[in-house]
Motif scaffolding. Structure first.
Motif, PDB file in Angstrom:
ATOM      1  N   ILE A 184      96.841 138.610  -4.947  1.00 43.29           N
ATOM      2  CA  ILE A 184      95.907 137.663  -5.573  1.00 43.29           C
ATOM      3  C   ILE A 184      95.528 138.176  -6.954  1.00 43.29           C
ATOM      4  N   CYS A 206     100.109 135.113  -6.740  1.00 43.24           N
ATOM      5  CA  CYS A 206      99.516 133.968  -7.452  1.00 43.24           C
ATOM      6  C   CYS A 206      98.787 134.466  -8.697  1.00 43.24           C
ATOM      7  N   SER A 236      94.268 131.336  -6.055  1.00 43.52           N
ATOM      8  CA  SER A 236      94.471 131.582  -4.624  1.00 43.52           C
ATOM      9  C   SER A 236      93.674 130.592  -3.782  1.00 43.52           C
ATOM     10  N   THR A 254      94.855 143.072  -3.939  1.00 39.18           N
ATOM     11  CA  THR A 254      94.204 142.477  -5.104  1.00 39.18           C
ATOM     12  C   THR A 254      93.457 143.551  -5.877  1.00 39.18           C
ATOM     13  N   SER A 269      87.415 134.622  -3.138  1.00 33.79           N
ATOM     14  CA  SER A 269      88.855 134.542  -2.872  1.00 33.79           C
ATOM     15  C   SER A 269      89.212 135.170  -1.527  1.00 33.79           C
ATOM     16  N   ALA A 273      90.896 133.593   1.742  1.00 36.28           N
ATOM     17  CA  ALA A 273      92.113 134.206   2.280  1.00 36.28           C
ATOM     18  C   ALA A 273      91.994 134.451   3.776  1.00 36.28           C
TER      19      ALA A 273
END
Length: 842
Positions: A184, A206, A236, A254, A269, A273
């Motif tokens: 991410i 992404c 994301s 990430t 995020s 996820a």
């Protein structure tokens, strides 16, 4: 001799067609020229399109006139907000002239103004490739490159320790069974490549930025991993299964963390996820088969803080003066920086600034020991959800060193897994800066051993907030000073003395609410604190105004009054016309009020914000100036671009104050054009301030500047080939530098590099060569530079002074130059528009 072939009907038609084509071309060219003369650029443009479609061979002949017509027509379309038509014209033009760097650059400029920075960068890059010597395109590309690829990318990729620790943690997870990975915020794709190299079967990455997404494509392909890494140009939060990813992944990696940990949206995020993209987390009692459950790297974080004394932070966030060049600042005005005023979740302003505390000018003094603020488990969905909704919790830390409470500095330890961690502490060599929460609006900032600093910490809006900072004294007095949350009235209070103190402070807070709060940017705050700046302007303005009308100055209470022979006042008959002073410097400025205090002067301010105008009115009133003394010039002009014009149709300006140097350390854009207009608007004997500017520089060796400007080979990125691709976005000039604390070795004495004269432009030259003698052996990597702004020959302001609001800048050499003591180097200094370039000639 044979007879000529008889003329056929087809030949006659062809001849007639050719003649008609020539006639149409001629008429269209004449019409285009006529429309240009009549300034009908749209019709002229249409005629030129017809000409070029009929006769492409005329492209070279009409190229310059066509460009001029296109640019003028585009300006009109832009003013009319006809954006689709504007872009359509450029697309047509580029079909006709696909390799024209001037049209590419102009298209990029329009796109940049519209906010399409990625697209603008593409056109600027193409223009530079077509003509590497095209300065306008180079300057535009460098400007947009700073937006698209922020400088921290270079610093982060050069951080070998950070790369090794992430690589080790990802290797460990993948080899333990996490074979499907989502990266991410991929950036250059380095974490994705770590995962693929470790043996991951499926890697998805992404990235929202179009520029970084395209850059990652090039990097992944260059490292021959394009078959194993799927890049996705999106947030994301927009990823869906199975639309974008066929099934849930077992590992998310990430590094969407900023200096305040949460500022890049890691909480939001990761909640998404866990709910939509990751396998379920491991629960107690399950075996260690990683493929059966999901996990996140980093696994968790601990946030730490420390209260500090720091003069550099103080001068950028608190006004420490009460009188400025004779102007009194009333108590009814409270100046605050945006970090203090951002009290609601709906506000986009970050509640902190960032600093590299190990390099901050003047250093800092810890007032408390390091204390823990909060922990967060990124592998616990419920904890992440609670973090965003949990009420602020109170921290109470003992003072261990006497000093001035200026800020709370925050950092964190990122625990990637049980074995691997990274610290962003000020004592660590790291690519991260620290988050700084300036302390403002205390009645008394002095603390001593035995006092306690209390505050509230929260993450309600996915920003780490340190608020309601207060000092608990030895005698239990308590100052409640910040009211960022609704829960502050519910703070736990123990003794009766504390309750009484809190009640008194709540009453004070209500009184404060009636006061005028003026929010200033940190650079504006630093400028207000710069006494030398304002005293210098006062002296220089006084000299100019006295030279114009010496008899009119000196008595601001009774400007222009004179006594007749009979001893009677003839004020009405003899009141002279005032002198006009215009301040068009950027942001908040009290220079017009200082000018107004010098006598029969009518000062004009160009401040834009209503709260700044109200503040200046209140300062004028507090200093007993008539209400009409100060005018706000933007109220008198329909177009902000027309701010440089006559004060009245029959009058000219006595002084025009321009901002020549940006706070970043660069020359302001279009300053010479503004100076040219200003010279035409000055009365005889009037002056532009500053009248001229001298640029100084010196040669230094600085590995820090090198590493912050470009990725250094593949060793730091653990063998991955990233440098050639991201280094396309390196810029030759680093800005916002503090030379006083920059890690560097000076190799020469300061030398004058350039003169910019705003009053006598014939003294300016666009290029010059300067000889510099080496006083210390080493390797020249950069040329830092700064400015002396001369208001006149006696009064100058130095942008490298510790108290100034300006930072410094440096040209970083593409290739280091080894030098020995006594050697002479020749610097070629070029000034083009607002840009300065420096090259070394050995």
């Amino acid at each position: 001799m044979p007879n000529p072939r008889p003329r056929t009907r087809r030949d006659a038609r062809a001849g007639a067609g050719a003649a008609g084509r020539e006639q149409l071309l001629s008429r269209s060219l004449q019409s285009a020229e006529h429309c240009l003369g009549a300034r009908d650029f749209g019709t002229a443009y249409a005629h030129y399109l017809l000409v070029l479609s009929l006769a492409p061979e005329l492209k070279d002949d009409v190229k310059e006139t066509f460009q001029y017509t296109l640019f003028r027509w585009a300006e009109e379309l832009d003013a009319l907000n006809r954006i689709p038509d504007l872009l359509g014209c450029y697309e047509q033009a580029l079909e006709l002239f696909p390799d024209d760097e001037v049209i590419c650059n102009s298209m990029g400029e329009h796109l940049f103004r519209m906010g399409f920075r990625d697209e603008a960068a593409g056109y600027f890059r193409k223009a530079v490739k077509l003509n590497p010597d095209f300065n306008d395109a180079k300057e535009n590309f460098h400007r947009v490159a700073n937006w698209l690829v922020e400088r921290w990318h270079f610093i982060m990729l050069n951080d070998t320790k950070r790369n090794r620790v992430y690589d080790a943690a990802i290797q460990k997870a993948v080899r333990a069974g996490s074979k499907s990975v989502l990266d991410i915020g991929a950036g250059t794709g380095i974490l994705s490549m770590f995962a693929k190299r470790a043996g991951a079967h499926l890697v998805y990455a992404c990235e929202l930025s179009k520029t970084m997404y395209e850059l990652a494509w090039d990097v992944v392909a260059a490292n021959k991993m394009e078959a194993g890494i799927k890049l996705l140009h999106m947030k994301s939060l927009d990823l869906e299964i199975p639309k974008h990813i066929p099934e849930r992944v077992s590992l998310v990696v990430t590094e969407t963390v900023d200096a305040g940990l949460f500022g890049e949206g890691i909480v939001e995020s990761l909640i998404h996820a866990w709910e939509h993209l990751l396998l379920q987390p491991k629960t107690k009692g399950e075996d260690d088969n990683c493929e059966q459950y999901g996990k996140v790297i980093p696994a968790s974080a601990i946030v730490f803080g420390m209260a500090v004394e720091c003069a550099e932070i103080r001068r950028h966030h608190r006004v420490g003066v009460k009188d400025i060049a004779g102007i009194h600042l009333p108590e009814s005005i409270k100046f605050q920086s945006p970090t203090c005023s951002s009290g609601g979740a709906e506000e986009a302003v970050e509640p902190y600034t960032t600093e590299k505390m190990s390099q901050i000018p003047g250093g800092y003094l810890p007032l408390t020991a390091c204390f823990e603020i909060m922990k967060v488990d990124f592998n616990n969905l419920q904890e992440l959800k609670n973090l965003a909704t949990k009420s602020p919790h109170t921290l109470d830390v003992p003072v261990v060193e006497e000093g001035v409470l200026d800020a709370v500095v925050v950092w964190f330890v990122l625990q990637l897994d049980e074995e691997h961690s990274l610290s962003t502490s000020p004592s660590e060599e790291t690519c991260w800066e620290q988050a700084v929460y300036p302390v403002q609006t205390l009645a008394d900032y002095q603390v001593k051993t035995g006092d306690r600093v209390a505050m509230e910490a929260s993450c309600q809006d996915c920003y780490l907030r340190i608020q309601s900072v207060r000092v608990l004294r030895l005698d239990h007095e308590m100052e409640v000073v910040k009211h960022f949350s609704k829960s502050e009235d519910l703070l736990p209070l123990g003794t009766e003395a504390e309750l009484c103190s809190a009640l008194a402070n709540l009453q004070t807070s209500r009184a404060h609410a009636a006061q005028q709060t003026c929010v200033l940017e940190p650079t504006e705050m630093a400028l207000l604190n710069d006494s030398a700046y304002h005293e210098g302007f006062k002296r220089a303005m006084s000299k100019v105004l006295s030279s114009l009308t010496p008899e009119k100055l000196g008595d601001p209470q009774r400007p222009g009054s004179e006594m007749s022979a009979a001893g009677q006042s003839n004020t009405e008959e003899s009141t002279p016309e005032p002198l006009y002073v215009l301040d068009v410097s950027e942001g908040f400025s009290i220079l017009p009020i200082i000018a107004g205090a010098l006598g029969q002067v009518k000062p004009y301010s160009s401040v834009e914000k209503d709260q700044h105008r109200l503040t200046l009115d209140l300062i004028s009133e507090a200093n007993h100036f008539p209400k009409e003394t100060l005018e706000f010039w933007l109220r008198h002009v329909d177009d902000e671009a027309a701010v440089l014009q006559r004060p009245r149709s029959d009058r000219l300006w006595s002084i025009i104050i321009l901002d020549v140097i940006e706070p970043s350390g660069l020359i302001q854009q279009e300053i010479m054009e503004k100076a040219a207009i200003s010279r035409c608007l000055l009365q005889s004997g009037g002056k532009i301030f500053p009248q001229y500017v001298l640029m100084f520089g010196m040669l230094v060796e600085s590995q820090t500047l090198v590493e912050e400007s470009a990725v250094q080979g593949s060793e730091r990125t653990l063998g991955l080939n990233i440098a050639p691709f991201i280094n396309q976005f390196q810029v030759p000039v680093r800005v916002f530098l503090d030379l006083s604390s920059l890690p560097c070795k000076p190799l020469s004495q300061p030398v004058e590099l350039l003169r910019l004269d705003l009053m006598t432009p014939y003294l300016n030259t666009p290029e010059r060569e300067v000889k510099v003698r080496i006083c210390r052996s080493g390797c020249v990597t950069a040329v830092p530079f700064w400015f002396h702004m001369h208001l006149d020959d006696d009064v100058a302001l130095d942008t490298s002074q510790e108290a100034s609001r300006w930072k410094q800048a440096a040209v970083v050499l593409a290739h280091p130059v080894p030098v020995e003591v006594g050697q002479e180097l020749v610097l070629r200094v070029q000034h083009h528009k607002s840009n300065v370039s420096i090259t070394v000639k050995q």
